[in-house]
Design a protein around this motif. Structure first.
Motif, PDB file in Angstrom:
ATOM      1  N   THR A 246      87.644  33.833 -25.241  1.00 39.50           N
ATOM      2  CA  THR A 246      86.433  34.464 -25.778  1.00 39.50           C
ATOM      3  C   THR A 246      86.748  35.865 -26.299  1.00 39.50           C
ATOM      4  N   GLN A 247      87.545  36.597 -25.527  1.00 42.64           N
ATOM      5  CA  GLN A 247      87.910  37.954 -25.940  1.00 42.64           C
ATOM      6  C   GLN A 247      88.673  37.917 -27.275  1.00 42.64           C
ATOM      7  N   LEU A 248      89.578  36.945 -27.378  1.00 43.55           N
ATOM      8  CA  LEU A 248      90.345  36.808 -28.625  1.00 43.55           C
ATOM      9  C   LEU A 248      89.383  36.515 -29.793  1.00 43.55           C
ATOM     10  N   ALA A 249      88.441  35.580 -29.562  1.00 45.02           N
ATOM     11  CA  ALA A 249      87.487  35.214 -30.621  1.00 45.02           C
ATOM     12  C   ALA A 249      86.674  36.427 -31.061  1.00 45.02           C
TER      13      ALA A 249
ATOM     14  N   LYS B 228      84.022  24.119 -27.408  1.00 49.42           N
ATOM     15  CA  LYS B 228      83.089  23.814 -26.312  1.00 49.42           C
ATOM     16  C   LYS B 228      82.720  25.073 -25.539  1.00 49.42           C
ATOM     17  N   MET B 229      83.472  26.156 -25.723  1.00 52.44           N
ATOM     18  CA  MET B 229      83.267  27.354 -24.910  1.00 52.44           C
ATOM     19  C   MET B 229      82.090  28.186 -25.437  1.00 52.44           C
TER      20      MET B 229
ATOM     21  N   ARG C 212      79.256  31.878 -29.225  1.00 59.40           N
ATOM     22  CA  ARG C 212      78.385  33.038 -29.426  1.00 59.40           C
ATOM     23  C   ARG C 212      79.047  34.026 -30.372  1.00 59.40           C
ATOM     24  N   ALA C 213      80.345  34.283 -30.155  1.00 58.30           N
ATOM     25  CA  ALA C 213      81.070  35.253 -30.989  1.00 58.30           C
ATOM     26  C   ALA C 213      81.101  34.786 -32.449  1.00 58.30           C
ATOM     27  N   LEU C 214      81.385  33.495 -32.647  1.00 58.15           N
ATOM     28  CA  LEU C 214      81.486  33.007 -34.032  1.00 58.15           C
ATOM     29  C   LEU C 214      80.127  32.904 -34.708  1.00 58.15           C
TER      30      LEU C 214
ATOM     31  N   VAL D 293      72.970  28.401 -36.214  1.00 56.14           N
ATOM     32  CA  VAL D 293      73.460  29.544 -36.996  1.00 56.14           C
ATOM     33  C   VAL D 293      72.409  29.989 -38.019  1.00 56.14           C
ATOM     34  N   LEU D 294      71.904  29.030 -38.784  1.00 54.77           N
ATOM     35  CA  LEU D 294      70.915  29.356 -39.827  1.00 54.77           C
ATOM     36  C   LEU D 294      69.670  28.479 -39.650  1.00 54.77           C
ATOM     37  N   PRO D 295      68.924  28.699 -38.560  1.00 51.91           N
ATOM     38  CA  PRO D 295      67.770  27.820 -38.326  1.00 51.91           C
ATOM     39  C   PRO D 295      66.706  27.919 -39.424  1.00 51.91           C
TER      40      PRO D 295
END
Ligand code: C5P
Length: 218
Positions: free
Chosen positions: A59-62, A99-100, A105-107, A131-133
């Motif tokens: 997650t930190q990397l993302a 799946k994470m 959330r980050a992306l 993402v774009l609801p």
């Protein structure tokens, strides 16, 4: 043209990227391949030998990665990535990191920032749902598993890469299963998305249908 958002979701190998790219070209707006972003994380994990089971590290990397759109691929932290994010190893790992919840959330945040700045055609698995609801046009593009595997097989043969149809089918089924059953933002058709099944329809026909839907909203 007004700020315009097109969301295209669907299972692996349904032809989303080809369709989305052509629609974006016709509308003269930006195409965003969100699958390439998940793939880039997998590529970076392998390159930097980060333990893919360590969700906090992934997650930190993302969160730390920067993505720039590039017509020839995607630019990640200043490096243009093309074929290296399409290997079977990267493909399998992308499906795992997707799946994470922290990674998603980050992306999603980065994808929403891109769409705030410009009109886009964005393809993925959760674009219309998360993402774009409020996208102007939402499409759920699908085709039978046999047809999706056959297209992927032909694509590889055309590139001079040998492949086995049955294992391609298994790989697509595995990825679909991962995407459909994950807890956070699983693959599903948004209630207001239009279903397009390309099993017996050409990619050009699908592009025409989507362009007509866009013209009606523009
Ligand atoms: O679309 P593509 O096959 O390049 O995506 C690679 C992987 O990234 C998929 O198997 C899927 O698990 C994940 N993905 C996702 N959400 C998106 C785009 C891709 O979970 N919006």
């Amino acid at each position: 043209m007004k700020h315009f958002l097109v969301a295209i979701d669907g299972p692996a190998g349904a032809g989303k990227s080809t369709v989305a790219r052509r629609v974006a070209d016709h509308l003269e707006i930006t195409y965003v391949d969100t699958g390439a972003m998940y793939r880039s994380i997998a590529w970076k994990l392998l390159r930097e030998k980060v333990n893919a089971a360590d969700e906090a590290a992934v997650t930190q990397l993302a969160e730390s990665m920067t993505f720039a759109l590039d017509p020839a691929g995607i630019c990640v932290d200043g490096t243009r990535l093309t074929d290296e994010i399409r290997t079977p190893q990267v493909t399998a790992l992308a499906s795992t990191v997707a799946k994470m919840a922290g990674v998603r959330r980050a992306l999603v945040r980065k994808q929403q920032e891109i769409a705030e700045r410009q009109s886009v055609v964005m393809d993925g698995r959760d674009i219309g749902t998360h993402v774009l609801p409020h996208a102007d046009v939402k499409i759920f593009l699908t085709a039978s598993i046999e047809e999706r595997a056959r297209r992927r097989y032909k694509e590889l043969l055309d590139k001079g890469i040998s492949a086995d149809l049955e294992s391609l089918k298994e790989d697509i089924c595995r990825r679909d299963e991962n995407d459909r059953t994950r807890q956070y933002a699983p693959l599903r058709q948004a209630e207001d998305a239009i279903l397009i099944d390309t099993t017996n329809q050409s990619i050009s026909e699908a592009v025409e249908v989507i362009l007509q839907l866009c013209r009606n909203k523009l």
